[in-house]
Enzyme design. Sequence first.
Site, short mmCIF file in Angstrom:
data_model
loop_
_atom_site.label_atom_id
_atom_site.label_comp_id
_atom_site.label_asym_id
_atom_site.label_seq_id
_atom_site.Cartn_x
_atom_site.Cartn_y
_atom_site.Cartn_z
N SER A 1 -9.95 0.23 3.02
CA SER A 1 -8.68 0.97 3.04
C SER A 1 -8.96 2.47 3.07
CB SER A 1 -7.86 0.61 1.80
OG SER A 1 -6.81 1.53 1.68
N HIS B 1 -8.04 -0.69 7.28
CA HIS B 1 -6.70 -0.82 6.70
C HIS B 1 -6.11 0.58 6.50
CE1 HIS B 1 -3.72 -2.98 4.17
NE2 HIS B 1 -3.76 -1.91 3.38
N ASP C 1 -2.86 2.70 5.04
CA ASP C 1 -1.70 2.62 4.15
C ASP C 1 -0.70 3.71 4.45
OD1 ASP C 1 -2.33 0.41 2.35
OD2 ASP C 1 -4.06 1.63 1.78
N MET D 1 2.84 5.31 3.51
CA MET D 1 3.80 5.35 2.38
C MET D 1 4.83 6.44 2.64
SD MET D 1 1.23 4.92 -0.83
CE MET D 1 -0.21 3.86 -0.76
N HIS E 1 -0.47 -1.08 7.13
CA HIS E 1 0.34 -1.60 6.03
C HIS E 1 1.45 -0.60 5.74
CE1 HIS E 1 0.28 -2.61 1.41
NE2 HIS E 1 1.42 -2.97 1.99
N MET F 1 4.35 0.68 3.79
CA MET F 1 5.09 0.62 2.53
C MET F 1 6.24 1.61 2.66
SD MET F 1 1.69 0.48 0.19
CE MET F 1 0.68 0.91 1.60
N MET G 1 0.17 -8.68 -2.44
CA MET G 1 -0.30 -7.47 -3.14
C MET G 1 -0.88 -7.85 -4.49
SD MET G 1 0.14 -4.89 -1.15
CE MET G 1 -0.38 -3.64 -2.34
N GLY H 1 -7.08 2.55 -6.36
CA GLY H 1 -7.80 2.65 -7.64
C GLY H 1 -7.13 1.97 -8.82
N ASP I 1 -4.71 -7.23 -1.37
CA ASP I 1 -4.83 -5.77 -1.31
C ASP I 1 -4.59 -5.17 -2.69
OD1 ASP I 1 -4.73 -3.09 -0.65
OD2 ASP I 1 -2.95 -3.24 0.63
C1 DX5 Z 1 -2.03 0.28 -2.44
C2 DX5 Z 1 -2.62 0.14 -1.07
C3 DX5 Z 1 -4.03 -0.32 -1.03
C4 DX5 Z 1 -5.03 0.59 -1.68
C5 DX5 Z 1 -6.16 -0.26 -2.20
O1 DX5 Z 1 -0.68 0.51 -2.33
O2 DX5 Z 1 -1.87 -0.79 -0.31
O3 DX5 Z 1 -4.45 -0.61 0.31
O4 DX5 Z 1 -5.55 1.58 -0.84
O5 DX5 Z 1 -7.03 0.55 -2.89
P1 DX5 Z 1 -8.08 0.00 -3.94
O6 DX5 Z 1 -9.00 -0.93 -3.19
O7 DX5 Z 1 -8.73 1.21 -4.44
O8 DX5 Z 1 -7.31 -0.76 -4.98
ZN ZN Z 2 -2.63 -1.50 1.66
#
Ligand code: DX5
Ligand code: ZN
Length: 242
Positions: free
Chosen positions: A9, A34, A36, A38, A67, A69, A163, A171, A197
Amino acid sequence: MNPVRIAPSLLAADFSRLKDEIQRVEAGGADWLHLDVMDGHFVPNLTIGPPVVEAVRKVTKLPLDCHLMIMEPEKYLGIFADAGADSLTFHAEAVAMDYARKWKERGWAMTLPCKTLFDEKRLGACLDAIRGKGKRAAVAVNPDTEAECAAELLPKLDMVLAMTVWPGFGGQKFIESVVPKVAKLRKMAPSIDIEVDGGLTPETVKAAGAAGANVIVAGTSTFRSPDPAAAISALRRGCEAR
Ligand code: DX5
Ligand code: ZN
């Protein structure tokens, strides 16, 4: 059995050196990348948009797993497809009826309690937007949204994303209680990809893989590792032990 795919990610990468960072995980054996997205509405954080996806597309051959969000995904799916996404994931909770308000009151922990809350028209618009561009379609479900909510959707999808943290930040700690839902989804849909994820490490991946997950998103444990290739192999071995 669906092949294991490790998807680092990008959220955990050093954004001042994106090209190098991406090439490091690509050389290290990543299967997908991946991304993200947002919007500060569906989740309390803002990240990247289409121009970044477009730039990333130019520096890697890895399939881009986007992804989203975001609220109103039907408005943006086509734009992300045009920017270079290969797989597009939107949240089931984001196409629920009249949900934003209730969800904000819940402190960003948005849950879809039953499938009757889907807005069928918006759901259809999302799937049409993805299929119209010839891309892979996936739906994500938050930790508290039941597998049953996605039941009727599964035959229309290439992938479902369970999720394993509340979306919004990298993190965070892996939420163990999602594992039985992964097993349920695998039983309901034996042949589609099941992605997990959030909080995935060579340790936590074992339970997810044993339950039936085959696409592993990992940010912190790949990009923040001194040896991403070793981290990717360890994730793959952990998942393959299923
Ligand atoms: C959270 C994201 C994840 C995130 C995962 O909302 O969708 O993809 O980056 O990060 P780690 O692997 O650090 O939990
Ligand atoms: Zn994600």
